[in-house]
Design a protein around this motif. Structure first.
Motif, mmCIF file in Angstrom:
data_model
loop_
_atom_site.group_PDB
_atom_site.id
_atom_site.type_symbol
_atom_site.label_atom_id
_atom_site.label_comp_id
_atom_site.label_asym_id
_atom_site.label_seq_id
_atom_site.Cartn_x
_atom_site.Cartn_y
_atom_site.Cartn_z
ATOM 1 N N ASN A 184 0.821 -1.205 0.000
ATOM 2 C CA ASN A 184 0.000 0.000 0.000
ATOM 3 C C ASN A 184 0.858 1.259 0.000
ATOM 4 N N GLU A 185 0.292 2.345 -0.488
ATOM 5 C CA GLU A 185 0.983 3.627 -0.433
ATOM 6 C C GLU A 185 1.083 4.116 1.008
ATOM 7 N N VAL A 186 -0.005 3.916 1.756
ATOM 8 C CA VAL A 186 -0.051 4.319 3.170
ATOM 9 C C VAL A 186 -0.305 3.073 4.013
ATOM 10 N N PRO A 187 0.679 2.601 4.774
ATOM 11 C CA PRO A 187 0.454 1.414 5.615
ATOM 12 C C PRO A 187 -0.367 1.769 6.840
ATOM 13 N N ILE A 188 -0.976 0.754 7.459
ATOM 14 C CA ILE A 188 -1.723 1.020 8.672
ATOM 15 C C ILE A 188 -0.802 1.605 9.738
ATOM 16 N N LEU A 189 -1.378 2.412 10.623
ATOM 17 C CA LEU A 189 -0.599 3.025 11.700
ATOM 18 C C LEU A 189 -0.242 2.005 12.764
ATOM 19 N N ALA A 190 -1.241 1.209 13.170
ATOM 20 C CA ALA A 190 -1.014 0.291 14.289
ATOM 21 C C ALA A 190 -2.026 -0.842 14.249
ATOM 22 N N SER A 191 -1.654 -1.945 14.880
ATOM 23 C CA SER A 191 -2.550 -3.074 15.106
ATOM 24 C C SER A 191 -2.695 -3.310 16.595
ATOM 25 N N LEU A 192 -3.885 -3.785 16.991
ATOM 26 C CA LEU A 192 -4.157 -4.162 18.370
ATOM 27 C C LEU A 192 -4.623 -5.602 18.356
ATOM 28 N N LEU A 193 -3.948 -6.450 19.121
ATOM 29 C CA LEU A 193 -4.188 -7.891 19.085
ATOM 30 C C LEU A 193 -4.513 -8.382 20.490
ATOM 31 N N SER A 194 -5.657 -9.050 20.626
ATOM 32 C CA SER A 194 -6.081 -9.595 21.913
ATOM 33 C C SER A 194 -6.057 -11.111 21.869
#
Length: 283
Positions: free
Chosen positions: A114-124
């Motif tokens: 992607n041109e803009v990657p995701i900022l952050a992931s939250l994993l539970s």
């Protein structure tokens, strides 16, 4: 006379390692209030990985907490739009991407197509692995900062090509042509090897999707790519989280790599993921 109640909520945290990771120790109610959102964002950028030990968010609470921190990024699957994505190798629970998730066992950054990657992931963690199954992280800001100045100058000049198809060879060295071509349809993307962020900080953009350094032959490319991966994943830059039910971990996708560590693929390990929309392009 009644005593005034202090309503200001302070972020409570402790470092896990000198160069990566912090534990956030606030209550569920404090986190869901949104009052700590700016402080959490700042701590995330500084530390790369935030651990919320046994916070035990429900899906609805995890979604609500994610939305306090930025623009929520729902995921798309063959089953439609998802707010909570089930991360598991169980094809009954995750028929659309269980195969693709095999690549998550190797160091990577999400969104290199992607041109803009995701900022952050939250994993539970809902169901931990019976053995193994930690999630590993490494700080690609700190890894770049620790390079010699001449190496920094050299790597700033390079660009690299990324493709999801390149990760296929990590877990299937002799894939069928049909599988290879299917993965190649996801795309191929050229990115800087060193990402200079709007903040002025610099991080490495590498991982199992990286297959070529532009202008270098295959042997030179391999030495640069795998040498930097080995450098960035050294002990001082890395943290391996051992999951307990109810833990949530959040990581800065723009300044870390991550991977799931080996575990029994039949054990039913189950994580629930939410994501924050990206805010800055790689370029």
């Amino acid at each position: 006379m009644a005593t005034a109640v202090k309503t200001d909520v302070q972020l409570k945290h402790e470092d896990i390692k000198p160069l990566i990771g912090s534990r956030v120790l606030n209550s569920k109610e404090e986190l869901l209030s949104g009052a700590l959102a700016n402080d959490i964002r700042e701590l995330l950028e500084a530390r790369g990985v935030l651990v919320f030990p046994k916070i035990d968010f429900s899906d609805e609470e995890q979604i609500a907490f994610t939305k306090t921190l930025g623009t929520f990024a729902p995921e798309m699957s063959s089953e439609g739009r998802e707010e909570i994505h089930k991360v598991t190798l169980d094809v009954k629970e995750n028929p659309s991407s269980a195969l693709y998730l095999k690549g998550s066992l190797y160091w990577h950054i999400d969104g290199t197509m992607n041109e803009v990657p995701i900022l952050a992931s939250l994993l539970s963690c809902k169901v931990p692995a019976t053995w193994g199954g930690n999630t590993g992280f490494c700080n690609t800001y700190a890894a770049f900062d620790a390079l010699d100045e001449d190496k920094k100058a050299e790597y700033r000049q390079y660009r690299a090509r990324h493709g999801a198809w390149a990760s296929l060879f990590y877990y299937d060295p002799e894939p069928s042509l049909a599988l290879l071509q299917g993965m190649q349809k996801i795309g191929d993307n050229e990115l800087p090897l060193v990402w200079k962020h709007e903040s002025g900080r610099e991080s490495l953009v590498i991982g199992c999707t990286t297959h070529t350094v532009v202008g270098k032959d295959p042997m030179e490319s391999a030495v640069i790519i795998h040498g930097l991966r080995e450098w960035a994943t050294q002990e001082q830059f890395s943290y391996s989280h051992e999951w307990s039910v109810g833990d949530m971990v959040m990581w800065d996708n723009t300044g870390t790599m991550h991977r799931a560590e080996a575990y029994d693929p039949t054990c039913g390990r189950m994580m629930h993921r939410t994501k924050l929309q990206g805010e800055e392009p790689f370029e």
